[in-house]
Design a protein around this motif. Structure first.
Motif, PDB file in Angstrom:
ATOM      1  N   LYS A 146      -6.573   6.868  -6.635  1.00 22.26           N
ATOM      2  CA  LYS A 146      -7.584   6.472  -5.651  1.00 22.26           C
ATOM      3  C   LYS A 146      -8.879   7.271  -5.766  1.00 22.26           C
ATOM      4  O   LYS A 146      -9.951   6.787  -5.444  1.00 22.26           O
ATOM      5  CB  LYS A 146      -7.018   6.617  -4.228  1.00 22.26           C
ATOM      6  CG  LYS A 146      -5.773   5.782  -3.967  1.00 22.26           C
ATOM      7  CD  LYS A 146      -6.054   4.290  -4.107  1.00 22.26           C
ATOM      8  CE  LYS A 146      -4.869   3.440  -3.714  1.00 22.26           C
ATOM      9  NZ  LYS A 146      -3.722   3.585  -4.634  1.00 22.26           N
ATOM     10  N   ASN A 147      -8.773   8.526  -6.226  1.00 24.08           N
ATOM     11  CA  ASN A 147      -9.949   9.384  -6.342  1.00 24.08           C
ATOM     12  C   ASN A 147     -10.792   8.947  -7.541  1.00 24.08           C
ATOM     13  O   ASN A 147     -10.357   9.023  -8.692  1.00 24.08           O
ATOM     14  CB  ASN A 147      -9.504  10.846  -6.503  1.00 24.08           C
ATOM     15  CG  ASN A 147     -10.666  11.813  -6.471  1.00 24.08           C
ATOM     16  OD1 ASN A 147     -11.580  11.730  -7.285  1.00 24.08           O
ATOM     17  ND2 ASN A 147     -10.631  12.742  -5.528  1.00 24.08           N
ATOM     18  N   ASP A 148     -12.009   8.489  -7.276  1.00 23.15           N
ATOM     19  CA  ASP A 148     -12.868   7.954  -8.338  1.00 23.15           C
ATOM     20  C   ASP A 148     -13.257   9.006  -9.370  1.00 23.15           C
ATOM     21  O   ASP A 148     -13.335   8.713 -10.573  1.00 23.15           O
ATOM     22  CB  ASP A 148     -14.136   7.325  -7.742  1.00 23.15           C
ATOM     23  CG  ASP A 148     -13.837   6.026  -6.997  1.00 23.15           C
ATOM     24  OD1 ASP A 148     -12.832   5.372  -7.328  1.00 23.15           O
ATOM     25  OD2 ASP A 148     -14.615   5.668  -6.086  1.00 23.15           O
ATOM     26  N   GLU A 187      -5.190  15.779  -4.279  1.00 23.28           N
ATOM     27  CA  GLU A 187      -4.647  14.462  -3.952  1.00 23.28           C
ATOM     28  C   GLU A 187      -3.152  14.478  -3.685  1.00 23.28           C
ATOM     29  O   GLU A 187      -2.611  13.527  -3.120  1.00 23.28           O
ATOM     30  CB  GLU A 187      -4.953  13.479  -5.090  1.00 23.28           C
ATOM     31  CG  GLU A 187      -6.430  13.190  -5.303  1.00 23.28           C
ATOM     32  CD  GLU A 187      -7.096  12.577  -4.084  1.00 23.28           C
ATOM     33  OE1 GLU A 187      -6.527  11.610  -3.529  1.00 23.28           O
ATOM     34  OE2 GLU A 187      -8.165  13.094  -3.672  1.00 23.28           O
ATOM     35  N   GLU A 215       1.527   6.569  -6.756  1.00 26.39           N
ATOM     36  CA  GLU A 215       0.418   7.457  -7.078  1.00 26.39           C
ATOM     37  C   GLU A 215       0.863   8.914  -7.025  1.00 26.39           C
ATOM     38  O   GLU A 215       0.524   9.703  -7.918  1.00 26.39           O
ATOM     39  CB  GLU A 215      -0.741   7.244  -6.100  1.00 26.39           C
ATOM     40  CG  GLU A 215      -1.949   8.126  -6.432  1.00 26.39           C
ATOM     41  CD  GLU A 215      -2.987   8.146  -5.329  1.00 26.39           C
ATOM     42  OE1 GLU A 215      -4.161   8.415  -5.624  1.00 26.39           O
ATOM     43  OE2 GLU A 215      -2.620   7.909  -4.165  1.00 26.39           O
ATOM     44  N   LYS A 221     -10.272   9.577 -11.552  1.00 27.43           N
ATOM     45  CA  LYS A 221     -10.068   8.391 -12.385  1.00 27.43           C
ATOM     46  C   LYS A 221     -11.043   8.398 -13.572  1.00 27.43           C
ATOM     47  O   LYS A 221     -10.668   8.089 -14.698  1.00 27.43           O
ATOM     48  CB  LYS A 221     -10.280   7.127 -11.547  1.00 27.43           C
ATOM     49  CG  LYS A 221      -9.872   5.841 -12.241  1.00 27.43           C
ATOM     50  CD  LYS A 221     -10.166   4.629 -11.360  1.00 27.43           C
ATOM     51  CE  LYS A 221      -9.339   4.636 -10.112  1.00 27.43           C
ATOM     52  NZ  LYS A 221      -9.516   3.396  -9.311  1.00 27.43           N
ATOM     53  N   TYR A 236      -5.211   2.134 -11.860  1.00 23.85           N
ATOM     54  CA  TYR A 236      -5.640   1.678 -10.535  1.00 23.85           C
ATOM     55  C   TYR A 236      -4.929   2.440  -9.421  1.00 23.85           C
ATOM     56  O   TYR A 236      -5.412   2.497  -8.273  1.00 23.85           O
ATOM     57  CB  TYR A 236      -5.372   0.179 -10.378  1.00 23.85           C
ATOM     58  CG  TYR A 236      -3.938  -0.170 -10.031  1.00 23.85           C
ATOM     59  CD1 TYR A 236      -3.543  -0.323  -8.707  1.00 23.85           C
ATOM     60  CD2 TYR A 236      -2.974  -0.307 -11.034  1.00 23.85           C
ATOM     61  CE1 TYR A 236      -2.218  -0.617  -8.395  1.00 23.85           C
ATOM     62  CE2 TYR A 236      -1.655  -0.598 -10.725  1.00 23.85           C
ATOM     63  CZ  TYR A 236      -1.281  -0.758  -9.407  1.00 23.85           C
ATOM     64  OH  TYR A 236       0.022  -1.038  -9.091  1.00 23.85           O
ATOM     65  N   HIS A 273       0.835  -1.207   0.000  1.00 28.02           N
ATOM     66  CA  HIS A 273       0.000   0.000   0.000  1.00 28.02           C
ATOM     67  C   HIS A 273       0.868   1.254   0.000  1.00 28.02           C
ATOM     68  O   HIS A 273       0.594   2.220  -0.733  1.00 28.02           O
ATOM     69  CB  HIS A 273      -0.912  -0.007   1.230  1.00 28.02           C
ATOM     70  CG  HIS A 273      -1.792   1.203   1.334  1.00 28.02           C
ATOM     71  ND1 HIS A 273      -2.785   1.491   0.413  1.00 28.02           N
ATOM     72  CD2 HIS A 273      -1.813   2.219   2.252  1.00 28.02           C
ATOM     73  CE1 HIS A 273      -3.377   2.621   0.752  1.00 28.02           C
ATOM     74  NE2 HIS A 273      -2.810   3.086   1.856  1.00 28.02           N
TER      75      HIS A 273
END
Length: 261
Positions: free
Chosen positions: A135-137, A259, A55, A140, A132, A48
């Motif tokens: 993390k922010n939908d 982010e 990321e 993305k 992937y 992680h």
């Protein structure tokens, strides 16, 4: 440690203490399971943390790319606005030809002949399978839609590009004022708005043509009126899409900045 466990099991069996052995065996299994779970947890945490670091690296790269894309898009919008303004001026000259000079017509045609095309930096997040990491939908989703959003702008640009290639440039050559256009551009030095280095200016001697038609002859040519009308139409359409894309880029940059740690 393993040898110790084996010795304890063996002593229980030799002393025929089955119940104690079973309790011990169960305890040993529980300890092993707990150890496995702890190891998995540590491994997942490490993975992680690695993904978070990747990321952040990707987000910083995207931030730089989309800032450049935004700057380029604004530049193309400016170029199209200049085409639109010059096309409107040509139509005004056609409707009110009194006191219009040949040079003023050529000046505006030099803007109309421009070919603004948006060519953004293309990230390979989707192709590389690294989407992937984001993390922010919402971010993305917008990154996933980027290619199709750009295509809508470029689709309209291609229509103007086709008209420019098939009608605007041939019109200048066929009607004998292409040389005057070139002379106006290069005689005092010229640097295109989209040049990689804005400090480089090139001057070239072309000279004026003796075959250029008069202002009244140019303004009475029906092709010129059509070119100006299409210049307004297609560049306005491209700008409508570009302004929408500009909002998308600004939103993408906002999400990216939120982010970045």
């Amino acid at each position: 440690m393993i040898q110790l466990f084996r010795h304890i099991r063996k002593s229980f069996l030799m002393e025929n203490k089955t119940s104690k052995y079973l309790k011990y065996a169960i305890g040993e299994i529980i300890l092993v399971v707990i150890g496995i779970l702890i190891a998995l947890s540590i491994n997942n945490w490490n993975n992680h943390q690695k993904d978070l670091a990747k990321e952040q690296k990707v987000l910083l790269q995207l931030q730089g790319e989309y800032r450049k894309n935004l700057a380029q898009l604004k530049q193309k919008i400016t170029m199209r606005n200049e085409i639109i303004q010059s096309s409107q001026n040509i139509l005004k000259y056609i409707d009110n030809p009194q006191n219009v000079t040949k040079d003023s017509i050529i000046y505006h045609l030099n803007y109309i002949v421009r070919d603004p095309t948006f060519d953004p930096i293309v990230n390979d997040l989707i192709a590389s399978g690294n989407l992937y990491l984001i993390k922010n939908d919402s971010l993305k989703q917008k990154l996933s839609n980027w290619t199709s959003d750009v295509f809508q702008v470029q689709e309209n640009e291609l229509e103007w590009q086709k008209l420019r290639t098939e009608f605007v440039t041939p019109f200048s050559i066929k009607n004998g004022f292409a040389r005057d256009q070139a002379d106006m551009v290069w005689k005092d030095g010229f640097t295109p708005i989209h040049a990689l280095d804005q400090t480089i200016t090139i001057t070239s001697k072309v000279g004026r043509s003796s075959k250029t038609p008069s202002a009244s002859a140019l303004l009475s040519n029906v092709e010129l009126e059509g070119i100006a009308a299409m210049g307004i139409t297609w560049n306005n359409i491209a700008n409508i899409q570009s302004l929408a894309l500009e909002k998308h880029i600004i939103e993408i940059l906002r999400l990216i900045e939120n982010e970045i740690k």
